[in-house]
Design a protein around this motif. Structure first.
Motif, short mmCIF file in Angstrom:
data_model
loop_
_atom_site.label_atom_id
_atom_site.label_comp_id
_atom_site.label_asym_id
_atom_site.label_seq_id
_atom_site.Cartn_x
_atom_site.Cartn_y
_atom_site.Cartn_z
N LEU A 122 0.86 -1.18 0.00
CA LEU A 122 0.00 0.00 0.00
C LEU A 122 0.89 1.23 0.00
CD1 LEU A 122 -2.53 -1.12 2.76
CD2 LEU A 122 -2.89 -1.16 0.28
N VAL A 123 0.77 2.06 -1.05
CA VAL A 123 1.60 3.26 -1.17
C VAL A 123 0.73 4.45 -1.57
CG1 VAL A 123 3.71 2.00 -1.73
CG2 VAL A 123 2.18 2.68 -3.57
N ASP A 124 1.23 5.64 -1.27
CA ASP A 124 0.50 6.84 -1.69
C ASP A 124 0.48 6.96 -3.21
OD1 ASP A 124 -0.16 7.69 0.88
OD2 ASP A 124 1.72 8.79 1.10
N SER A 125 1.64 6.66 -3.85
CA SER A 125 1.70 6.71 -5.31
C SER A 125 2.77 5.76 -5.82
CB SER A 125 2.01 8.14 -5.79
OG SER A 125 3.28 8.53 -5.35
N ALA A 126 2.63 5.38 -7.08
CA ALA A 126 3.60 4.51 -7.75
C ALA A 126 3.67 4.93 -9.21
CB ALA A 126 3.20 3.05 -7.63
N GLU A 127 4.86 4.84 -9.80
CA GLU A 127 5.05 5.26 -11.20
C GLU A 127 5.99 4.31 -11.91
OE1 GLU A 127 5.40 9.91 -11.49
OE2 GLU A 127 6.44 9.21 -9.69
N TRP A 128 5.64 3.97 -13.14
CA TRP A 128 6.56 3.25 -14.02
C TRP A 128 7.58 4.25 -14.54
CZ3 TRP A 128 6.16 -1.67 -13.36
CH2 TRP A 128 4.92 -2.27 -13.14
N PRO A 129 8.78 3.82 -14.92
CA PRO A 129 9.82 4.75 -15.40
C PRO A 129 9.34 5.67 -16.53
CG PRO A 129 10.76 2.59 -15.11
CD PRO A 129 9.27 2.44 -14.89
N GLU A 130 8.57 5.13 -17.45
CA GLU A 130 8.13 5.94 -18.60
C GLU A 130 7.08 6.98 -18.23
OE1 GLU A 130 5.96 1.98 -18.58
OE2 GLU A 130 8.05 2.58 -18.47
N GLU A 131 6.51 6.90 -17.02
CA GLU A 131 5.52 7.89 -16.57
C GLU A 131 6.16 9.08 -15.87
OE1 GLU A 131 1.85 4.81 -15.62
OE2 GLU A 131 3.15 5.44 -13.99
N ILE A 132 7.45 8.98 -15.56
CA ILE A 132 8.13 10.03 -14.81
C ILE A 132 8.68 11.08 -15.76
CG2 ILE A 132 10.06 10.53 -13.25
CD1 ILE A 132 9.72 7.67 -12.14
#
Length: 138
Positions: free
Chosen positions: A79-89
């Motif tokens: 459970l995290v506040d947010s998560a991002e794939w490399p290509e989304e950053i």
């Protein structure tokens, strides 16, 4: 390797729901690894890079913010506040935030403001590591 079920849930979204053969997460006291049949536990997650092998043994990574991980009966819930794939950053935006955080740390401000700037800098550095695919070796 034997696969195990993993769900990564953001505040408003399911980021990942599937099988993995290994998972490494950033914890308060360093990185923490999970394999199939891991003992039950709950730990705090700090902002940083998660690395894992999916069910097809493809090596993957993503950035996660603060949160917690629970391993129970062979299944993992992250459970995290947010998560991002490399290509989304957005690398340019992250570089700007990193520069702003470094500048804020150099200014003579309160301990609270310094701590907030330091946390912002750590998040920016972790996100850039994901963008640049640093530390992929598992």
């Amino acid at each position: 390797m034997k696969p195990f079920k993993v769900r990564i849930i953001e505040a408003d979204n399911t980021f990942y729901d599937g099988e993995m053969t290994s998972l490494v997460v950033p914890a308060v006291d360093g990185e923490y690894g999970v394999l199939a049949d891991h003992q039950n536990l709950a730990i705090a997650i700090v902002p940083g890079m998660i690395r894992f092998h999916d069910e097809e043994d493809a090596e993957m990574m993503a950035f996660v913010s603060d949160g917690m991980m629970r391993v129970e009966d062979g299944e993992v819930l992250l459970l995290v506040d947010s998560a991002e794939w490399p290509e989304e950053i957005d690398a340019e935006r992250v570089k700007a935030k990193e520069a702003a955080a470094r500048e804020a740390m150099l200014q003579k401000k309160s301990a609270r403001e310094y701590t907030l700037a330091e946390a912002s800098l750590k998040r920016a550095i972790s996100r850039m590591r994901v963008v640049n695919h640093d530390d992929l070796g598992m």
